[in-house]
Design a protein around this motif. Structure first.
Motif, PDB file in Angstrom:
ATOM      1  N   PHE A  91      41.469  31.861  38.220  1.00  0.00           N
ATOM      2  CA  PHE A  91      41.926  32.982  39.044  1.00  0.00           C
ATOM      3  C   PHE A  91      40.759  33.812  39.577  1.00  0.00           C
ATOM      4  CE2 PHE A  91      46.033  31.950  37.198  1.00  0.00           C
ATOM      5  CZ  PHE A  91      46.796  31.968  38.353  1.00  0.00           C
ATOM      6  N   PHE A  92      39.680  33.900  38.821  1.00  0.00           N
ATOM      7  CA  PHE A  92      38.484  34.563  39.334  1.00  0.00           C
ATOM      8  C   PHE A  92      37.921  33.770  40.520  1.00  0.00           C
ATOM      9  CE2 PHE A  92      33.865  35.411  39.323  1.00  0.00           C
ATOM     10  CZ  PHE A  92      33.917  36.767  39.612  1.00  0.00           C
ATOM     11  N   PHE A  93      37.902  32.455  40.399  1.00  0.00           N
ATOM     12  CA  PHE A  93      37.457  31.597  41.498  1.00  0.00           C
ATOM     13  C   PHE A  93      38.309  31.839  42.742  1.00  0.00           C
ATOM     14  CE2 PHE A  93      38.190  27.701  43.913  1.00  0.00           C
ATOM     15  CZ  PHE A  93      36.906  27.401  44.333  1.00  0.00           C
ATOM     16  N   PHE A  94      39.638  31.816  42.578  1.00  0.00           N
ATOM     17  CA  PHE A  94      40.521  32.029  43.729  1.00  0.00           C
ATOM     18  C   PHE A  94      40.368  33.432  44.308  1.00  0.00           C
ATOM     19  CE2 PHE A  94      42.953  28.226  42.424  1.00  0.00           C
ATOM     20  CZ  PHE A  94      42.977  27.595  43.660  1.00  0.00           C
ATOM     21  N   TYR A  95      40.175  34.406  43.438  1.00  0.00           N
ATOM     22  CA  TYR A  95      39.961  35.768  43.935  1.00  0.00           C
ATOM     23  C   TYR A  95      38.730  35.800  44.837  1.00  0.00           C
ATOM     24  CZ  TYR A  95      38.887  40.688  44.213  1.00  0.00           C
ATOM     25  OH  TYR A  95      38.599  41.943  44.706  1.00  0.00           O
ATOM     26  N   LEU A  96      37.651  35.196  44.399  1.00  0.00           N
ATOM     27  CA  LEU A  96      36.424  35.165  45.218  1.00  0.00           C
ATOM     28  C   LEU A  96      36.650  34.427  46.521  1.00  0.00           C
ATOM     29  CD1 LEU A  96      33.615  34.505  42.583  1.00  0.00           C
ATOM     30  CD2 LEU A  96      34.106  36.630  43.808  1.00  0.00           C
ATOM     31  N   VAL A  97      37.314  33.299  46.465  1.00  0.00           N
ATOM     32  CA  VAL A  97      37.540  32.515  47.686  1.00  0.00           C
ATOM     33  C   VAL A  97      38.386  33.307  48.683  1.00  0.00           C
ATOM     34  CG1 VAL A  97      38.667  30.459  48.649  1.00  0.00           C
ATOM     35  CG2 VAL A  97      37.219  30.256  46.624  1.00  0.00           C
ATOM     36  N   VAL A 100      36.419  37.058  49.380  1.00  0.00           N
ATOM     37  CA  VAL A 100      35.008  37.162  49.730  1.00  0.00           C
ATOM     38  C   VAL A 100      34.571  36.003  50.623  1.00  0.00           C
ATOM     39  CG1 VAL A 100      32.649  37.247  48.801  1.00  0.00           C
ATOM     40  CG2 VAL A 100      34.513  38.386  47.564  1.00  0.00           C
ATOM     41  N   ILE A 101      34.879  34.798  50.211  1.00  0.00           N
ATOM     42  CA  ILE A 101      34.336  33.610  50.877  1.00  0.00           C
ATOM     43  C   ILE A 101      35.078  33.263  52.160  1.00  0.00           C
ATOM     44  CG2 ILE A 101      33.908  31.124  50.611  1.00  0.00           C
ATOM     45  CD1 ILE A 101      33.468  31.737  47.587  1.00  0.00           C
ATOM     46  N   ASP A 102      36.410  33.222  52.110  1.00  0.00           N
ATOM     47  CA  ASP A 102      37.175  32.768  53.280  1.00  0.00           C
ATOM     48  C   ASP A 102      38.443  33.600  53.465  1.00  0.00           C
ATOM     49  OD1 ASP A 102      38.392  31.393  55.348  1.00  0.00           O
ATOM     50  OD2 ASP A 102      38.084  29.419  54.449  1.00  0.00           O
TER      51      ASP A 102
END
Length: 186
Positions: A91-97, A100-102
């Motif tokens: 979920f941290f990965f998805f939050y960043l994506v 922040v990222i896309d």
């Protein structure tokens, strides 16, 4: 027979949870590299299958480290921690994506929801006022920290259910093996 209890269920679950979460993150990065929209498709469910595989590994290693005499509690600890740690990473990965990222992925989600609402309206499943109200909600849609925390919390609930099931199965297998080995020793 000496029991090997040198493997802590908490350490085992945390370690396998870390591996599961990182494996999922790499898998999702590959999906993103292939096509960013895959992160908002059913393909992401394969990542949760990865977590299940690591839960099964936790059950097996719990059982093996205690030479087939695993307790329900130790199995539950290790299996549930796989969920808690891996899902935190996911979920941290998805939050960043998504934040922040896309940022276009959130816009794609809004477009998909809007398209589905329009199809429902055209099929007569929604009135004009329901459509307008729903479209306003879609425009306000965000995937912020609160949304991810809610999803993580819900996923922990589901993960705990799976951990209960796997722990129960592990304990039953452990008990059956213990009983059959004690009968064969008599």
């Amino acid at each position: 027979m000496n029991r090997r209890t040198d493997v802590s269920p908490v350490a085992l679950g945390a370690k396998l949870g870390l591996y599961a979460g990182l494996t999922c993150a790499v898998f999702y990065l590959i999906l993103y590299a292939i096509k960013p929209a895959l992160l908002i498709s059913p393909a992401i469910l394969l990542g949760f299958a990865i977590v299940v595989v690591f839960k099964i590994a936790a059950a097996y290693y719990s059982w093996k480290s205690q030479e087939g005499r695993v307790t329900f509690q130790s199995a539950l600890q290790s299996i549930f921690l796989v969920s808690a740690v891996s899902l935190l990473i996911v979920f941290f990965f998805f939050y960043l994506v998504f934040n922040v990222i896309d940022l276009s992925l959130v816009e794609q989600i809004k477009k998909n929801i809007t398209d589905n609402l329009m199809k429902s309206f055209q099929a007569g499943k929604l009135s004009k006022s329901q459509l307008d109200e729903s479209l306003l909600k879609v425009m306000e849609f965000k995937l912020g920290a609160g949304a991810f925390f809610a999803l993580y919390s819900f996923s922990l609930f589901v993960g705990f259910f799976y951990a209960l099931v796997f722990s129960g199965i592990t304990r039953l297998i452990s008990r059956e093996i213990s009983l059959s080995s004690s009968h064969s020793n008599n």
